[in-house]
Design a protein around this motif. Structure first.
Motif, PDB file in Angstrom:
ATOM      1  N   TYR A  19      40.373 -24.856  38.899  1.00 25.26           N
ATOM      2  CA  TYR A  19      39.162 -25.538  39.227  1.00 25.26           C
ATOM      3  C   TYR A  19      39.398 -26.917  39.621  1.00 25.26           C
ATOM      4  O   TYR A  19      38.228 -27.547  39.977  1.00 25.26           O
ATOM      5  CB  TYR A  19      38.223 -25.448  38.066  1.00 25.26           C
ATOM      6  N   ASP A  20      40.583 -27.371  39.346  1.00 26.98           N
ATOM      7  CA  ASP A  20      40.737 -28.780  39.728  1.00 26.98           C
ATOM      8  C   ASP A  20      41.761 -29.107  40.996  1.00 26.98           C
ATOM      9  O   ASP A  20      42.513 -30.141  41.172  1.00 26.98           O
ATOM     10  CB  ASP A  20      41.216 -29.689  38.803  1.00 26.98           C
ATOM     11  N   LEU A  53      33.974 -16.902  32.560  1.00 28.57           N
ATOM     12  CA  LEU A  53      34.624 -17.319  33.573  1.00 28.57           C
ATOM     13  C   LEU A  53      33.746 -18.557  34.408  1.00 28.57           C
ATOM     14  O   LEU A  53      32.754 -17.860  35.051  1.00 28.57           O
ATOM     15  CB  LEU A  53      35.579 -16.599  34.311  1.00 28.57           C
ATOM     16  N   PRO A  54      33.817 -19.645  34.548  1.00 29.79           N
ATOM     17  CA  PRO A  54      32.933 -20.505  35.079  1.00 29.79           C
ATOM     18  C   PRO A  54      32.868 -20.130  36.708  1.00 29.79           C
ATOM     19  O   PRO A  54      33.660 -19.742  37.335  1.00 29.79           O
ATOM     20  CB  PRO A  54      33.518 -22.052  34.845  1.00 29.79           C
ATOM     21  N   ALA A  56      32.311 -21.087  40.456  1.00 32.71           N
ATOM     22  CA  ALA A  56      32.777 -22.277  41.320  1.00 32.71           C
ATOM     23  C   ALA A  56      32.650 -21.745  43.019  1.00 32.71           C
ATOM     24  O   ALA A  56      32.758 -20.519  43.352  1.00 32.71           O
ATOM     25  CB  ALA A  56      34.125 -22.597  41.373  1.00 32.71           C
ATOM     26  N   ALA A  59      37.490 -22.220  44.142  1.00 34.45           N
ATOM     27  CA  ALA A  59      38.512 -22.098  43.162  1.00 34.45           C
ATOM     28  C   ALA A  59      39.674 -21.601  43.552  1.00 34.45           C
ATOM     29  O   ALA A  59      39.729 -21.125  44.546  1.00 34.45           O
ATOM     30  CB  ALA A  59      38.253 -21.370  41.755  1.00 34.45           C
ATOM     31  N   SER A  87      28.259 -21.930  34.032  1.00 36.19           N
ATOM     32  CA  SER A  87      28.747 -23.395  33.891  1.00 36.19           C
ATOM     33  C   SER A  87      29.565 -23.758  32.789  1.00 36.19           C
ATOM     34  O   SER A  87      29.711 -24.874  32.721  1.00 36.19           O
ATOM     35  CB  SER A  87      27.340 -24.035  34.361  1.00 36.19           C
ATOM     36  N   PRO A  89      32.485 -24.202  30.198  1.00 34.32           N
ATOM     37  CA  PRO A  89      33.952 -24.186  30.453  1.00 34.32           C
ATOM     38  C   PRO A  89      34.649 -23.043  29.860  1.00 34.32           C
ATOM     39  O   PRO A  89      34.082 -22.313  28.967  1.00 34.32           O
ATOM     40  CB  PRO A  89      34.491 -25.445  29.495  1.00 34.32           C
ATOM     41  N   THR A 127      41.405 -25.979  28.737  1.00 32.75           N
ATOM     42  CA  THR A 127      40.098 -25.518  28.913  1.00 32.75           C
ATOM     43  C   THR A 127      40.043 -25.951  30.626  1.00 32.75           C
ATOM     44  O   THR A 127      40.507 -27.092  30.836  1.00 32.75           O
ATOM     45  CB  THR A 127      39.221 -26.404  28.078  1.00 32.75           C
ATOM     46  N   VAL A 128      39.295 -25.209  31.103  1.00 34.19           N
ATOM     47  CA  VAL A 128      38.833 -25.465  32.480  1.00 34.19           C
ATOM     48  C   VAL A 128      37.572 -25.277  33.000  1.00 34.19           C
ATOM     49  O   VAL A 128      36.805 -24.621  32.088  1.00 34.19           O
ATOM     50  CB  VAL A 128      39.797 -24.900  33.554  1.00 34.19           C
ATOM     51  N   GLY A 129      37.099 -26.003  33.879  1.00 34.42           N
ATOM     52  CA  GLY A 129      35.545 -25.673  34.308  1.00 34.42           C
ATOM     53  C   GLY A 129      34.673 -26.770  33.691  1.00 34.42           C
ATOM     54  O   GLY A 129      33.796 -26.979  33.765  1.00 34.42           O
TER      55      GLY A 129
END
Length: 129
Positions: A19-20, A53-54, A56, A59, A87, A89, A127-129
Motif C-alpha cells: 500500500y506504500d 484487507l484494507p 485502496a 495497491a 480502512s 490496517p 502491518t500495512v494500510g
C-alpha cells in the motif's frame, strides 16, 4: 504458467500486497513446495482475500516464486490493482525474498519440498494500510 512452460519442479510462492508503492509487501496467501509445478493443478491457483484487507484505489499486487530445480532464481510479477475494502490496517507476514543479492539462498530442493521453508515461517510480521 502456460502448458509447456518451465515449471522448474515447482517451488515456493507468495501472493502479497503493498500500500506504500512497493516498500513493504504483506503476504495474503502462500504455497510451499508445489507452486507452479508440472501438474496443471499446481498452476491453477485461486484463493480468497483475507477479511479485513484494507481498501485502496491503487495497491500493488505481487507474486513471488522460488523454483525447486535449476539455477537459484527469484521470480517476481507485479501489477497495480484496486481493492474494495475497509480502512483498518492489516497485519501479516512480510514477503520473503531469496536467491537475490544479499538475501538468503534457498538450495535446490533435491526432492525435499520443505527446503527453505524456515525462511518463510520466520518472516517478520508487518502491518500495512
Amino acid at each position: 504458467f502456460a502448458p509447456g512452460g518451465a515449471p522448474h519442479g515447482g517451488g515456493h510462492c507468495q501472493f502479497s500486497f503493498s500500500y506504500d508503492g512497493g516498500k513493504k509487501y504483506v503476504v495474503v496467501h502462500e504455497i510451499m513446495g508445489h507452486c507452479f509445478g508440472a501438474d496443471n493443478n499446481q498452476r491453477d491457483i485461486s484463493f480468497t482475500l483475507p477479511a479485513g484487507l484494507p481498501g485502496a484505489k491503487q495497491a500493488d499486487f505481487m507474486v513471488t516464486w522460488v523454483n525447486a530445480i535449476g539455477n537459484r532464481e527469484f521470480y517476481c510479477w507485479s501489477t497495480n490493482v484496486a481493492i474494495n475494502g475497509g480502512s483498518t490496517p492489516f497485519t501479516g507476514k512480510e514477503v520473503t525474498i531469496a536467491n537475490w543479492r544479499t538475501y538468503p539462498v534457498i538450495a535446490e530442493f533435491q526432492g525435499n519440498f520443505n527446503t527453505g521453508v524456515e525462511h518463510y515461517k520466520n518472516a517478520k510480521t508487518i502491518t500495512v494500510g
